[in-house]
Motif scaffolding. Sequence first.
Motif, PDB file in Angstrom:
ATOM      1  N   ARG A  28       0.762  -1.140   0.041  1.00 13.35           N
ATOM      2  CA  ARG A  28       0.052  -0.053  -0.071  1.00 13.35           C
ATOM      3  C   ARG A  28       0.957   1.399   0.052  1.00 13.35           C
ATOM      4  O   ARG A  28       0.603   2.316  -0.674  1.00 13.35           O
TER       5      ARG A  28
ATOM      6  N   HIS B 224       2.766 -12.225   0.051  1.00 10.66           N
ATOM      7  CA  HIS B 224       1.949 -11.671   0.662  1.00 10.66           C
ATOM      8  C   HIS B 224       0.585 -12.727   0.358  1.00 10.66           C
ATOM      9  O   HIS B 224       0.017 -13.216   1.314  1.00 10.66           O
TER      10      HIS B 224
ATOM     11  N   TRP C 235       1.209 -15.300  -6.447  1.00  4.50           N
ATOM     12  CA  TRP C 235       0.829 -16.562  -5.561  1.00  4.50           C
ATOM     13  C   TRP C 235       0.365 -17.447  -6.379  1.00  4.50           C
ATOM     14  O   TRP C 235       0.532 -18.832  -6.032  1.00  4.50           O
TER      15      TRP C 235
ATOM     16  N   HIS D  66     -10.411  -9.991  -1.328  1.00  2.00           N
ATOM     17  CA  HIS D  66     -10.175  -9.464  -0.022  1.00  2.00           C
ATOM     18  C   HIS D  66     -11.516  -9.367   0.940  1.00  2.00           C
ATOM     19  O   HIS D  66     -11.590  -9.769   2.080  1.00  2.00           O
TER      20      HIS D  66
ATOM     21  N   ARG E  18      -3.868  -5.101 -11.558  1.00  2.00           N
ATOM     22  CA  ARG E  18      -3.284  -5.475 -10.269  1.00  2.00           C
ATOM     23  C   ARG E  18      -1.721  -5.630 -10.404  1.00  2.00           C
ATOM     24  O   ARG E  18      -1.300  -5.508 -11.517  1.00  2.00           O
ATOM     25  N   ARG E  19      -0.916  -5.589  -9.204  1.00  2.00           N
ATOM     26  CA  ARG E  19       0.424  -5.973  -9.225  1.00  2.00           C
ATOM     27  C   ARG E  19       1.123  -4.683  -9.852  1.00  2.00           C
ATOM     28  O   ARG E  19       2.287  -5.428 -10.458  1.00  2.00           O
TER      29      ARG E  19
ATOM     30  N   TYR F 161      -5.557  -0.331  10.506  1.00  2.00           N
ATOM     31  CA  TYR F 161      -4.877  -1.649  10.825  1.00  2.00           C
ATOM     32  C   TYR F 161      -3.871  -1.766  11.873  1.00  2.00           C
ATOM     33  O   TYR F 161      -4.054  -2.789  12.622  1.00  2.00           O
TER      34      TYR F 161
HETATM   35  C1  HEA Z   1      -6.255 -14.861   3.262  1.00  2.00           C
HETATM   36  C2  HEA Z   1      -5.786 -14.142   2.642  1.00  2.00           C
HETATM   37  C3  HEA Z   1      -5.508 -12.706   2.647  1.00  2.00           C
HETATM   38  C4  HEA Z   1      -5.802 -11.608   3.399  1.00  2.00           C
HETATM   39  C5  HEA Z   1      -6.442 -11.789   4.858  1.00  2.00           C
HETATM   40  C6  HEA Z   1      -5.382 -10.470   3.046  1.00  2.00           C
HETATM   41  C7  HEA Z   1      -5.182  -9.365   3.826  1.00  2.00           C
HETATM   42  C8  HEA Z   1      -4.837  -8.224   3.280  1.00  2.00           C
HETATM   43  N1  HEA Z   1      -4.276  -8.019   2.041  1.00  2.00           N
HETATM   44 FE1  HEA Z   1      -4.017  -9.200   0.667  1.00  2.00          FE
HETATM   45  N2  HEA Z   1      -3.805 -10.746  -1.101  1.00  2.00           N
HETATM   46  C9  HEA Z   1      -4.123 -12.025  -0.899  1.00  2.00           C
HETATM   47  C10 HEA Z   1      -4.517 -12.794   0.075  1.00  2.00           C
HETATM   48  C11 HEA Z   1      -5.052 -12.065   1.470  1.00  2.00           C
HETATM   49  N3  HEA Z   1      -4.729 -10.808   1.503  1.00  2.00           N
HETATM   50  C12 HEA Z   1      -3.638 -12.276  -2.232  1.00  2.00           C
HETATM   51  C13 HEA Z   1      -3.829 -14.073  -2.439  1.00  2.00           C
HETATM   52  C14 HEA Z   1      -3.382 -11.597  -3.055  1.00  2.00           C
HETATM   53  C15 HEA Z   1      -2.887 -11.775  -4.456  1.00  2.00           C
HETATM   54  C16 HEA Z   1      -1.332 -11.681  -4.515  1.00  2.00           C
HETATM   55  C17 HEA Z   1      -1.201 -11.818  -6.048  1.00  2.00           C
HETATM   56  O1  HEA Z   1      -1.411 -11.062  -6.882  1.00  2.00           O
HETATM   57  O2  HEA Z   1      -0.365 -13.225  -6.374  1.00  2.00           O
HETATM   58  C18 HEA Z   1      -3.344 -10.344  -2.208  1.00  2.00           C
HETATM   59  C19 HEA Z   1      -2.899  -9.038  -2.826  1.00  2.00           C
HETATM   60  C20 HEA Z   1      -3.060  -7.861  -2.049  1.00  2.00           C
HETATM   61  C21 HEA Z   1      -2.562  -6.755  -2.739  1.00  2.00           C
HETATM   62  C22 HEA Z   1      -2.164  -6.478  -3.918  1.00  2.00           C
HETATM   63  C23 HEA Z   1      -2.951  -5.708  -4.775  1.00  2.00           C
HETATM   64  C24 HEA Z   1      -2.304  -5.527  -6.145  1.00  2.00           C
HETATM   65  O3  HEA Z   1      -2.179  -6.512  -6.683  1.00  2.00           O
HETATM   66  O4  HEA Z   1      -1.968  -4.461  -6.677  1.00  2.00           O
HETATM   67  C25 HEA Z   1      -2.733  -5.911  -1.575  1.00  2.00           C
HETATM   68  C26 HEA Z   1      -2.486  -4.397  -1.684  1.00  2.00           C
HETATM   69  O5  HEA Z   1      -3.154  -3.459  -0.856  1.00  2.00           O
HETATM   70  C27 HEA Z   1      -3.156  -6.503  -0.165  1.00  2.00           C
HETATM   71  C28 HEA Z   1      -3.713  -6.021   0.900  1.00  2.00           C
HETATM   72  C29 HEA Z   1      -4.018  -6.492   1.893  1.00  2.00           C
HETATM   73  C30 HEA Z   1      -4.251  -5.830   3.134  1.00  2.00           C
HETATM   74  C31 HEA Z   1      -4.031  -4.568   3.472  1.00  2.00           C
HETATM   75  C32 HEA Z   1      -4.954  -6.996   3.992  1.00  2.00           C
HETATM   76  C33 HEA Z   1      -5.215  -6.545   5.422  1.00  2.00           C
HETATM   77  O6  HEA Z   1      -6.609  -7.109   5.473  1.00  2.00           O
HETATM   78  C34 HEA Z   1      -4.535  -7.256   6.407  1.00  2.00           C
HETATM   79  C35 HEA Z   1      -5.046  -7.209   7.913  1.00  2.00           C
HETATM   80  C36 HEA Z   1      -4.350  -8.023   8.665  1.00  2.00           C
HETATM   81  C37 HEA Z   1      -3.925  -7.538   9.889  1.00  2.00           C
HETATM   82  C38 HEA Z   1      -4.291  -6.153  10.408  1.00  2.00           C
HETATM   83  C39 HEA Z   1      -3.148  -8.191  10.770  1.00  2.00           C
HETATM   84  C40 HEA Z   1      -3.733  -8.878  12.110  1.00  2.00           C
HETATM   85  C41 HEA Z   1      -2.847  -9.555  12.888  1.00  2.00           C
HETATM   86  C42 HEA Z   1      -3.196 -10.104  14.099  1.00  2.00           C
HETATM   87  C43 HEA Z   1      -4.553  -9.741  14.457  1.00  2.00           C
HETATM   88  C44 HEA Z   1      -2.179 -11.090  14.705  1.00  2.00           C
HETATM   89  C45 HEA Z   1      -1.160 -10.280  15.447  1.00  2.00           C
HETATM   90  C46 HEA Z   1      -0.310 -11.276  15.883  1.00  2.00           C
HETATM   91  C47 HEA Z   1       0.982 -11.207  16.236  1.00  2.00           C
HETATM   92  C48 HEA Z   1       1.797  -9.963  16.117  1.00  2.00           C
HETATM   93  C49 HEA Z   1       1.726 -12.466  16.485  1.00  2.00           C
HETATM   94  N4  HEA Z   1      -3.122  -7.872  -0.680  1.00  2.00           N
END
Ligand code: HEA
Lengths: 208, 316, 687
Positions: free
Chosen positions: C91, C125, C189, C440, C499-500, C523
């Motif tokens: 981001r 990711h 992925w 998402h 994307r990407r 977050y």
């Molecule tokens: C289960 C699957 C999953 C989850 C949960 C998320 C969660 C999030 N993802 Fe993700 N994302 C993917 C799966 C996932 N993503 C996949 C498969 C891709 C495609 C990849 C590709 O293109 O190949 C992708 C791609 C992807 C992109 C790429 C965009 C692009 O292609 O241009 C972005 C960009 O912003 C993004 C952002 C986020 C964000 C901000 C979160 C947030 O929601 C995260 C929120 C999480 C938290 C806030 C953490 C909370 C943590 C705790 C509570 C535990 C704490 C513990 C300890 C400290 C021990 N993701």
Amino acid sequence: MATMTKAGPDTRLWNPEADEHDSISARTFGFWLYMLSDALIFTGLFASYAVLSTPMNLAGGPGPAQVVNITEGFWQTLLILGSVLSYSLASVALKAGNKGGVALGIVVAMGFAAAFLGFGLHDLGGLMAAGNGPDRSAYLSMFFTLIATHGLHMIFGLLWMLVMLVQIARFGFTADVVARLLNLRMFWQFQATVWVLIYAYVYLMGAY
Amino acid sequence: MNLRFLRYFGLCAPLLMLGGCSTDVFRLFHPTGPVADAEYRYTLILVGVMMLIILPTLALTIIFPLRYRKARKAAYAPDWSHSLGIEIAAWGVPFLITAVLIYYSFNGIYAVNPYNPKILDSAASTATAPLKVDVISTDWQWLFIYPDQHIATIDDLVVPAGRRVDLRLTSTSVMNAFYIPQVAAMMDAMPAMYTKDAFLVNKPGTFTGFSGEFSGAGFSWMHFATRVVPTADFENWVNQVQASPKQLDYTAFQKLAQPTVNIGAKPSYFSHVAPGLFDKVVQAAMHGVVYNVPDSLTKGVADDEGKAGAKAPAHS
Amino acid sequence: MHVDLQGPWSPLLGRLTLGAIPYTNPILIGTFIFAATIALIVVGTVLYFRKLPYLWREWLTTVDHKKIGVMYILVGLVMLFRGFIDGVMMRTQQVLADGPHSAGYLGAAHGYLPPYHFDQVYSAHGTIMLIFAVTPILAGLGNIIVPLQIGARDMAFPYLNAVSLWLTVAGAALVMVSLFVGDFSNAAWVGLMPLAELPYNPGVGVDYWMWALQIASIGTTFNAINIIVTIVKMRAPGMGWFRLPVFTWTMLSTNIIGLTAFPVLTVALALLGADRYLGTHFFTAGLGGNFMLYIDLFWIWGHPEVYFLMLPAFGVFSEVIPTFSEKPLFGYITMVAATFAIAGIGWSVWAHHFFTMGLAPNSIAFFSAATMLVGIPTGVKAFNWLFTMYRGRLTITTPMLWSITGIVLLLVGGLTGMMLSAPAIDYTVHNSVFVVAHFHCMVLAISAGIFSAVVYWWPKVFGFKLDERNGLAFYWAFVIGSVLVFVPMFGLGLAGETRRLDYLYDPQWMPLLIAEEVGIGFYFLSVLFFLRMLYVSLRDRVPAKGDAWETGRTLEWMTHTPVPFYNFAVTPQVHSRDELAWRRANGLEEAKPDRYVPIHMPSNTGVPVIIGLLAAAFGFGLIWRIWWLSGVSLLAIMVLVIIRSFNKNEGYILTAAEIEAMENKIETASVIAEQPKRLPLSEVEAH
Ligand code: HEA
Ligand code: HEA
Ligand code: CUA
Ligand SMILES: [Cu+2]
């Protein structure tokens, strides 16, 4: 609630007898599930074979008709069936509790399998020597991979048999050993079935 | 069917506000030409139909928890867990909606089928012969070949207004996707084979094309200009490019296809394009010609783009 | 068979050289220092309190399904955090690198990440989130809850269970190692083909991705076998199929998907491996290869995989909502039917991931229709949850809030998913961030299920509840963050952002990108609240009752809280679908067993964790082409397995008197407390 039976004075809430779970049947079921997933690996390979055996995938190299050796494959099929038969005889001996018979059956099964593998290696070696190795074309990549994956299963089975021979000698027919012998029998039949499918699909259908 | 008002539905309203009160940014709200128009229309129809069920469900998901909170002492039916009527409705209503969706989806497939969009079958677009453009994606540029005009451009697609454009797409190395959001259906460009796409734009305008399928280091710079110009201007432009000193035969193409990050997506123009170049590229890929991406371009985590681009050419 | 590798190779270290360690990259050095500090603190604490023997005895060598589950979830949460940091990096890069005039930092032309670093970040990711965060957490929940819900002592194969865990950990460890030794894949992925082939990816990145996935998916397959056998064979007497709790049903269907889908991934990755290591031509463009085969195989696994993750979350909603509505689940039978319908239809829709590859319109039509059909059973589920709440007596606790939020997310994700399944729409938004926003929503619905489950079942495992106030703060921060990140992302998709992208073309996207970055701030807050919630609850540790929420309905709430290591002192007899609710209705919820019988328990073993270590070494050797290391590790694994098969150690017996004593003094019998030291059976016999 429809599903609710009323509790009475003789309602039984705890069941101490329930604890003895039949672990052998659980293990057998588990092994079936493993074989299911293994069968899916072969399904994936067969499907890939279907996709990769068109003229487009030969890249100018040899195709199925030139690659498979039907007669050798036929002998291999006999060998593998012989191996399964011999293992089955071992299981008959197992019912009788005959240690020597079981061991003999397994050893003969291993002999057949080794001969099978010898044929297979000879086959693939010949192809490679002629410059038709798995890197020649996508078709050959697929052919080698399919045969080799099956071969690896056999080698794994051979290793397992070896271990079982030692275990029979050391422990006799304990529940564990018997369960393993039975699972091995399923595995051995499974691998033979896969070969028969390979022979029918890759060899026979490829050649004609 | 005029369903434009649907644009203001649900999600869109807050988006518009976030987007600085202007819808210009949202390219897909401004379709141009019959293909994109149809795609937009299907979007509105399908979303509209789904809203019929999604919105009420959404509303109930909010209302029930509020209404049946313990504190509110609303009606309480502790054992109630089955009702034939509701269960039939629970399967039946989505079933009906889905049937409608499938109906429109099918229509849409044939209407905008990139190989042969039905929507372009009308008299207007069959009056003149389509303009043929062959598109080759390299690492990491777009090469547009005009086989009938014997010219080619990099990262600059110029087409006449009001004339159907038929594209063939391939790639030298890895997969890419040809994508002009407002104009044409996205279509993959793949090595060793070709795909097709078609579009038509009636009014002159400029658009941005992108690469839709990630392809490596230079991917982000694979955008290209798309200019729809009046027919006369198009002829002029063709003449100009035909006079370009740079020529393109297969050998020149091989140099051009070496991995390069074209920062800024700077265009170039070629005259005297060898006939059959496109097919030759497809054939070559089938015979195993690859344009290796040097390790410096894949591993150089600390390298900046400029340096990476400079290092690129290294023959396979 | 010659494979053309760029760069040096030596027999001892393979391709590994000092240059593989990115000591010149400030970002990675920073990360390394952070990770090393945390590791030092953890190891230091363990050593300082002399807990190493305890860790080894009670955790690393355990075969207890609850402890294994806890470790699964712990690993998953750590990986979730890692995945989140990746999300932050993406981001931040995108907001900085928007428009031709955007500045560049740290040697990047725009933003602060050069393309290949950014590409590794998003590839890692996606892989981490799906395979190493969410999958282990759900596997852990299944591990803990399923045996309890069906009244079993343990999983069917406790030892195999531990092996599954450590294989998953081995895969996760490889992904983490790739941060500091070499690079990770930049081919997404999904392993974009032919981009993941050697000519375009000569480094070790793709190998890291491939082997981590391969090793972990073997673990997942074993776990699937284990859960299925457990559910089929180990149910308490009286628990017929239609008395099975819905969470257990969903775990069953999910693991049937797992068992049957993962082999397809295994094949796809193995063939790719052959291409990269042996010079075959499965997925090359030339020499007869067919990379579309890979794409098909991948999605034949990949699509069922998303339902593999979704269904357990559905199961959680189906447990939490009835509990806090004080009502049975509405439409139990249709719920089960819908679960299996989703799992089944999920197999025939994979091509919706590549509508733009030029398939014939008729096959596109088939896959479009099949995809849309999934909306029907999913809708049924949504309605059933709604009607469970209807005329209920709702307590809005945080688990309940998470579940309701999960449904909302499912609806938004479903709406957009159905849009994508219409090719006329997909042609305009395929591979745009609209798709990213769609999924998402769905994975956040899964996350909502996870958070719901963690809060809901926490007391069962640890004996005290999580702090509701901080839990609520965590909830709100997370939800606001999600809205701010992903609603604008839908907009950017409609604006044509693909994307990407490590560099964004259009400066007009800035306002939406800034909104997303603000979301990232929320977050961050949410993670802080999460940690605070853990801290406060741990500090206060208010003991919870057996039926911690007082309205629990299923078997797991019938045993003590925390659950003793033997689960149930005596196996319960089941009379009804919601056994505890039934007992409560009959005034029997306090009924204690009148006699105890000896229990046969499995002994701990160090073999699984060693197998895990060896598997990681095996993978590492293959990645760097250090052949001797892989060979030795593989051999060692085989020898270990064989040796263990000669081991007659068959667990130990807990006598009736001991159980009675522990039941009367339950604190000593908790999961986190130590088990009594006991000689294995074989040695008892020998004495
Ligand atoms: C289960 C699957 C999953 C989850 C949960 C998320 C969660 C999030 N993802 Fe993700 N994302 C993917 C799966 C996932 N993503 C996949 C498969 C891709 C495609 C990849 C590709 O293109 O190949 C992708 C791609 C992807 C992109 C790429 C965009 C692009 O292609 O241009 C972005 C960009 O912003 C993004 C952002 C986020 C964000 C901000 C979160 C947030 O929601 C995260 C929120 C999480 C938290 C806030 C953490 C909370 C943590 C705790 C509570 C535990 C704490 C513990 C300890 C400290 C021990 N993701
Ligand atoms: C857990 C995850 C999850 C889940 C549950 C889903 C569920 C669905 N997904 Fe999604 N999807 C992903 C994860 C998920 N998806 C991921 C990770 C990708 C991208 C991978 C990548 O490329 O990296 C993806 C991509 C993806 C695509 C490809 C897009 C593209 O690349 O161009 C498509 C296209 O059809 C699609 C469709 C659907 C549909 C129709 C559903 C349906 O199951 C949704 C059903 C639900 C509802 C419809 C809502 C509730 C129903 C009702 C209230 C009933 C009434 C409603 C109607 C009848 C409309 N998804
Ligand atoms: Cu995909 Cu051709
Ligand atoms: Cu899908």
